[in-house]
Scaffold this motif. Sequence first.
Motif, PDB file in Angstrom:
ATOM      1  N   THR A  21     -52.680 -98.773 105.630  1.00 31.22           N
ATOM      2  CA  THR A  21     -51.897 -97.696 106.248  1.00 31.22           C
ATOM      3  C   THR A  21     -51.470 -96.678 105.191  1.00 31.22           C
ATOM      4  O   THR A  21     -51.456 -95.465 105.444  1.00 31.22           O
ATOM      5  CB  THR A  21     -50.657 -98.240 106.978  1.00 31.22           C
ATOM      6  OG1 THR A  21     -49.907 -99.089 106.106  1.00 31.22           O
ATOM      7  CG2 THR A  21     -51.041 -99.002 108.226  1.00 31.22           C
ATOM      8  N   MET A  78     -47.360-103.784 116.677  1.00 27.34           N
ATOM      9  CA  MET A  78     -48.085-103.199 115.548  1.00 27.34           C
ATOM     10  C   MET A  78     -49.435-102.641 115.976  1.00 27.34           C
ATOM     11  O   MET A  78     -49.828-101.547 115.552  1.00 27.34           O
ATOM     12  CB  MET A  78     -48.263-104.246 114.444  1.00 27.34           C
ATOM     13  CG  MET A  78     -47.000-104.548 113.671  1.00 27.34           C
ATOM     14  SD  MET A  78     -47.300-105.599 112.234  1.00 27.34           S
ATOM     15  CE  MET A  78     -47.694-107.155 113.032  1.00 27.34           C
ATOM     16  N   LEU A  82     -50.635 -98.726 115.634  1.00 24.35           N
ATOM     17  CA  LEU A  82     -51.844 -98.328 114.912  1.00 24.35           C
ATOM     18  C   LEU A  82     -52.777 -97.502 115.790  1.00 24.35           C
ATOM     19  O   LEU A  82     -53.362 -96.505 115.344  1.00 24.35           O
ATOM     20  CB  LEU A  82     -52.567 -99.572 114.392  1.00 24.35           C
ATOM     21  CG  LEU A  82     -51.861-100.336 113.265  1.00 24.35           C
ATOM     22  CD1 LEU A  82     -52.507-101.706 113.054  1.00 24.35           C
ATOM     23  CD2 LEU A  82     -51.877 -99.542 111.966  1.00 24.35           C
ATOM     24  N   TYR A 115     -45.291 -98.919 114.049  1.00 22.81           N
ATOM     25  CA  TYR A 115     -45.947 -99.984 113.273  1.00 22.81           C
ATOM     26  C   TYR A 115     -45.046-100.548 112.179  1.00 22.81           C
ATOM     27  O   TYR A 115     -45.004-101.762 111.955  1.00 22.81           O
ATOM     28  CB  TYR A 115     -47.229 -99.436 112.634  1.00 22.81           C
ATOM     29  CG  TYR A 115     -47.840-100.372 111.617  1.00 22.81           C
ATOM     30  CD1 TYR A 115     -48.635-101.438 112.028  1.00 22.81           C
ATOM     31  CD2 TYR A 115     -47.605-100.208 110.252  1.00 22.81           C
ATOM     32  CE1 TYR A 115     -49.187-102.306 111.102  1.00 22.81           C
ATOM     33  CE2 TYR A 115     -48.157-101.071 109.325  1.00 22.81           C
ATOM     34  CZ  TYR A 115     -48.945-102.118 109.755  1.00 22.81           C
ATOM     35  OH  TYR A 115     -49.474-102.984 108.831  1.00 22.81           O
TER      36      TYR A 115
END
Length: 417
Positions: A21, A78, A82, A115
Motif C-alpha cells: 500500500t 480491509m 483496497l 483499510y
Amino acid sequence: MAILPKLGRAIYVLLGGILFTHLGSYMLLPFFAIILSTEKGLSLGSTGLVLGAGSIAFLTGSLLGGFLSDRFGRRLTMVSGLLIRGAGLLGFIWGATFPALFLTNLVAGVGGGIYAPGAKAGIAALASQGTKTTAFSYRGVAANIGVTMGPLIGTYLHTRSSTLLFGGAAVVYFVLAVSHLLLLERDCIGEDCPKVDRQGIRQIFTDRPFLYFSFVTIFVWALFTQFALSLPLRAAQIESARNIGLIFTASAVLVILLQGTVTRFFTKYLHPLGTMAAGIVLIGTGLGSVALSTSFWHLVASAVVITLGQMFVMPTSDAIVADLAKPEQIGSYFGVAAFVFGAGEAIGNIAGGQLMERAVAIDYLPLPWLLYGALGLLLGGAYYLLRLWQPLAKPLAPVMEERTENNPSPFRPKQKT
C-alpha cells in the motif's frame, strides 16, 4: 539464527499489505500534483483542493474503517478498502474535470482510510503480548521499503504515460485485495461478529488515558511533519532542494537497516512512555539542530537524528494504542489513532508553513527550528509526566514486566533470594 522473528503467517501477510500500500501510494505521490496541473489542466488552487479532499477523506475513512472492522471483521473491511482505493485510482485515468477529479480522490482517500485501521488492529490482535512492539517495528520497515521502491517504479511508469501509472497503482491494490481474501483467515462473519455497542464506541471518547495520550501525540505528529515540509524548504534556503530526495531515501534505508536493533534496545530497557519521551526529544533535537545548518550535509546529519527518533516513536505509539484498546473495539481505537495522526499532520503543515513565512519576513531563519527543538523537549517532559500518572502507566506495566523478565536490564539491581 532466524533473520526474522516468528510472528506468524497472518502478520506477514498484513506486513506485505503495508509494504505494497505504501508502494502504491508513493508510486503516485511525486507526480500527482504535476499530473493534475499539467495533464488534467487544473489550476494550482484546484489542484490543492483535490489533494486536500483526499486527505480529509482518508481521515473520515479511518474512523469508518475502525468501526467497520469491529462490526464486520478485519478481513472484509480491509478487502473492501483496497477495492475502493483501487477503483478510485482507476478513475483518474478517465477523469478530466475538476468535479470528477475531486470526487475520484474522495473515493480513493476513503478507501485508503478504511483499510488502515484494520491492518494495524490485525497486527495488534495477532501478535502475542510480548511481540506487539516488534511486530509494529517491522510494520515500519515494510512501510519504508514501499516508500523507497514506490518512486522508482512510479518514475518508470510515468515516463511512459500517466494512464500506465494510475493503472499500475490500481493493480497493486486489486492484487492486495485478492491476496488478503485468500491468505487471511476469516476473523468473523454474520452472527460470529461482535455486536457493536454504540454506547461502547462513545466510551472511547471518555477513555481519559487514551485521550490524554492522543492529545500529546497530536503534537508529536505535527512536529514530525516538519521533516517532510520544512526540511526541503530549508534546503532551498541554503543552496538548492534538488538533492532533498537523497535525504528521504537515506532515512528510509536507515529504518530498514536499523529498526530491529533500535527496537530490541528500547523494548529491553525503557517503559513505552519513556520510549516515546526519548524519541520525541531526538526528533526535536534533530529539528532544532537545523538552526545551525549551513550546508546540505548538515541537513543530512539532522535527518539522521530525526530518523532515529522516528524509530523510537512510530512502533511504540501503535503498541500503546493496542495495549490501551479494549479487545472488542481495537479497530475503532486504531481508527481514532489514525485520525489523530492526520489531524497532527494537518496542524503541522499549516503551522510549519506559517512559521517559515514569518521567519523570512523578520529575517530570522533559525526561528522555526529553535521552536521545534523547544517543543520536542516540552513533549518529552509531557510523556515523562504521563509516565508518572498511574491510570495511563499501569495498563502498560504488564507489558514492561514481561519484557524485563525475558530481557533483564543490567541497570536494575538484582533481587536478593
